[in-house]
Design an enzyme around this catalytic site. Structure first.
Site, PDB file in Angstrom:
ATOM      1  N   LYS A  51       0.817  -1.216   0.000  1.00 17.57           N
ATOM      2  CA  LYS A  51       0.000   0.000   0.000  1.00 17.57           C
ATOM      3  C   LYS A  51       0.851   1.267   0.000  1.00 17.57           C
ATOM      4  O   LYS A  51       0.371   2.327  -0.382  1.00 17.57           O
ATOM      5  CB  LYS A  51      -0.972   0.001   1.187  1.00 17.57           C
ATOM      6  N   TYR A 262     -11.801 -15.375   3.105  1.00 15.51           N
ATOM      7  CA  TYR A 262     -10.863 -14.302   3.441  1.00 15.51           C
ATOM      8  C   TYR A 262     -10.415 -14.402   4.900  1.00 15.51           C
ATOM      9  O   TYR A 262     -11.240 -14.455   5.813  1.00 15.51           O
ATOM     10  CB  TYR A 262     -11.529 -12.943   3.190  1.00 15.51           C
ATOM     11  N   TYR A 288      -2.566 -12.826   3.062  1.00 12.31           N
ATOM     12  CA  TYR A 288      -2.272 -12.561   1.642  1.00 12.31           C
ATOM     13  C   TYR A 288      -1.069 -13.352   1.131  1.00 12.31           C
ATOM     14  O   TYR A 288      -1.204 -14.237   0.283  1.00 12.31           O
ATOM     15  CB  TYR A 288      -2.014 -11.067   1.423  1.00 12.31           C
TER      16      TYR A 288
HETATM   17  C1  LIG Z   1      -3.683  -5.308   0.226  1.00 10.14           C
HETATM   18  C2  LIG Z   1      -2.720  -6.418   0.178  1.00 10.14           C
HETATM   19  C3  LIG Z   1      -2.594  -7.241  -0.964  1.00 10.14           C
HETATM   20  C4  LIG Z   1      -3.507  -7.136  -2.146  1.00 10.14           C
HETATM   21  O1  LIG Z   1      -3.235  -6.040  -2.968  1.00 10.14           O
HETATM   22  P1  LIG Z   1      -4.414  -5.395  -3.821  1.00 10.14           P
HETATM   23  O2  LIG Z   1      -3.779  -4.291  -4.543  1.00 10.14           O
HETATM   24  O3  LIG Z   1      -5.466  -4.983  -2.838  1.00 10.14           O
HETATM   25  O4  LIG Z   1      -4.970  -6.437  -4.738  1.00 10.14           O
HETATM   26  C5  LIG Z   1      -1.622  -8.213  -0.963  1.00 10.14           C
HETATM   27  N1  LIG Z   1      -0.821  -8.407   0.099  1.00 10.14           N
HETATM   28  C6  LIG Z   1      -0.922  -7.669   1.216  1.00 10.14           C
HETATM   29  C7  LIG Z   1      -0.019  -7.969   2.353  1.00 10.14           C
HETATM   30  C8  LIG Z   1      -1.861  -6.640   1.292  1.00 10.14           C
HETATM   31  O5  LIG Z   1      -1.962  -5.912   2.413  1.00 10.14           O
END
Ligand SMILES: *Cc1c(COP(=O)(O)O)cnc(C)c1O
Length: 334
Positions: A51, A262, A288
Site C-alpha cells: 500500500k 478471506y 495474503y
Molecule cells: C492489500 C494487500 C494485498 C492485495 O493487494 P491489492 O492491490 O489490494 O490487490 C496483498 N498483500 C498484502 C499484504 C496486502 O496488504
C-alpha cells in the site's frame, strides 16, 4: 524527459527501489525452479507493504487538492489502513479509519499500530469495506475539515500508478542484473497491484506472465473480479495517456486457492509460512502472502510451473497480522 507518470503528484513515503533477491535455499529445497522475490514488504513505511506505493500517489493527490484529512476503511487487521494511518502522520494529515467489527479489549497487530499512529477509529460492525465513509466524510466537512477519501485497498487508477512505477523499477533491476523472468506472481485482492502491474509490464515491455493469486472471490465487490481488473487497468492507462485497451485476455488469475474464505488460515498458508521462515528467514503473512506463496508452491508441485522457468514473487507485506493470528498458526484446529 518527464513522462506522464513523472508528472503525477507524488508524496515520498517509502524507500525505493525495494530489494530484488533470489530465494536460492528455497529453490534448492524444492529442486527448482529459480525463484526471485521483490521485497515490497520492505517499503519502510511503518512496517511496509504494497500500500505504500499506492499511497505515494494518493497522498500526492490529496495534498495537491489541499485536503487535510485522509479517510479509508477495511477489516480490523487491514494492512492498508495501517499504512494509510502512517502515510497521514508522515504527511501532517489527520486520519479516520472505518473498520469492520467491534472494538476489542486490547488492540493487536495492525489495529494496535493504527492507534499508535494516531488514527481516529470508527467501528462499523458487519460493514468491513468502508460503507460508512461517505457519512463520516460529511460530518468532517460540516466540522470544517477537508477530507480525502482513499478508496478501499487504495485501489483506484491513482493508487494503481504505484504499481505501474513498480514495474519500471523492477525492469531496471532485472536489466542491471541481466535477469529475465517467465512469470510474476502476487496476492490479488482489491486489484490496484494487479491492474498497475498489467499496465506497467505493458508500458515497460516486461515480457512475462502477470499472475494474480485470488485471495477472496470477488473481493472488490462490484461484479466479477476479472472485469473489475480490466476496468481498473484501462482507467490507469487513460490517466497516463496510454492508448492500449486491456481485456480479459490480459488477466491471469489463479482463483482455486481461496480456501475457507478471506482471512481463514488453512494448511496451505500454515505450510507456506513455515517453509519461507525456516528456509529463507522470510516472514510471509497469514491472509495474503502466505496464501499466494502456498499457491506458488502447489503450482510448482503440480507441474503447472516447470523447473526450467524463472518465477518472481512480489512480497506485498502483511507480517504485522502474524501476531493476532498466533492461535491458528501454532495450534491448528483450535
Ligand atoms: C492489500 C494487500 C494485498 C492485495 O493487494 P491489492 O492491490 O489490494 O490487490 C496483498 N498483500 C498484502 C499484504 C496486502 O496488504
Amino acid at each position: 524527459m518527464q513522462t506522464p507518470l513523472d508528472q503525477q503528484p507524488r508524496a515520498s513515503l517509502g524507500f525505493f527501489p525495494t530489494p530484488l533477491v533470489e530465494l536460492s535455499r528455497l529453490s534448492r529445497y524444492l529442486g527448482g525452479p529459480r525463484i526471485l522475490m521483490k521485497r515490497d514488504d520492505q517499503t519502510g513505511l511503518a512496517l511496509g507493504g504494497n500500500k505504500t506505493r499506492k499511497l505515494e500517489y494518493l497522498v500526492g493527490a490529496a495534498l495537491a487538492a489541499g485536503c487535510d484529512t485522509l479517510i479509508t476503511g477495511g477489516a480490523a487487521q487491514s494492512n492498508h489502513c495501517r499504512q494509510t494511518a502512517a502515510a497521514a502522520a508522515a504527511s501532517g494529515l489527520a486520519c479516520h479509519l472505518v473498520l469492520g467489527g467491534e472494538a476489542p479489549e486490547t488492540p493487536d497487530g495492525n489495529l494496535l499500530l493504527d492507534q499508535l499512529l494516531g488514527a481516529v477509529i470508527h467501528w462499523s460492525g458487519e460493514l468491513r469495506k468502508g460503507e460508512r465513509i461517505p457519512e463520516i466524510a460529511e460530518q468532517l466537512r460540516a466540522a470544517g475539515r477537508k477530507p480525502y477519501i482513499v478508496p478501499y485497498g487504495g485501489s483506484n487508477a491513482v493508487g494503481a500508478l504505484g504499481y505501474v512505477n513498480a514495474a519500471a523499477e523492477l525492469q531496471q533491476q532485472l536489466d542491471k542484473q541481466n535477469l529475465q523472468i517467465d512469470r510474476m506472481l502476487f496476492a490479488s485482492s482489491s486489484g490496484g497491484t494487479h491492474a498497475g502491474l498489467i499496465v506497467g509490464t505493458y508500458q515497460y515491455e516486461l515480457r512475462c506472465e502477470v499472475a494474480g493469486i485470488s485471495i477472496d472471490k470477488d473481493e472488490a465487490g462490484d461484479g466479477p473480479y476479472p472485469e473489475h481488473l480490466c476496468q481498473l487497468a484501462n482507467a490507469t492507462a487513460d490517466l497516463l495517456g496510454i492508448d492500449q485497451r486491456f481485456d480479459s485476455s490480459a488477466i491471469t488469475l489463479q482463483d482455486q486457492f481461496t480456501g475457507a474464505g478471506y482471512g481463514v488460515v488453512g494448511e496451505l498458508e500454515r505450510e507456506a509460512i513455515k517453509l519461507l521462515a525456516t528456509q529463507e528467514g522470510i516472514l510471509v503473512d497469514p491472509v495474503y502472502t502466505g496464501r499466494a506463496m502456498g499457491a506458488l508452491l502447489q503450482l510448482i508441485e503440480q507441474g503447472v510451473y516447470t523447473k526450467d522457468e524463472t518465477l518472481l514473487f512480489w512480497h506485498t507485506g502483511g507480517a504485522p497480522a502474524l501476531f493476532p493470528y498466533a492461535a491458528s498458526l501454532i495450534n491448528p484446529g483450535r
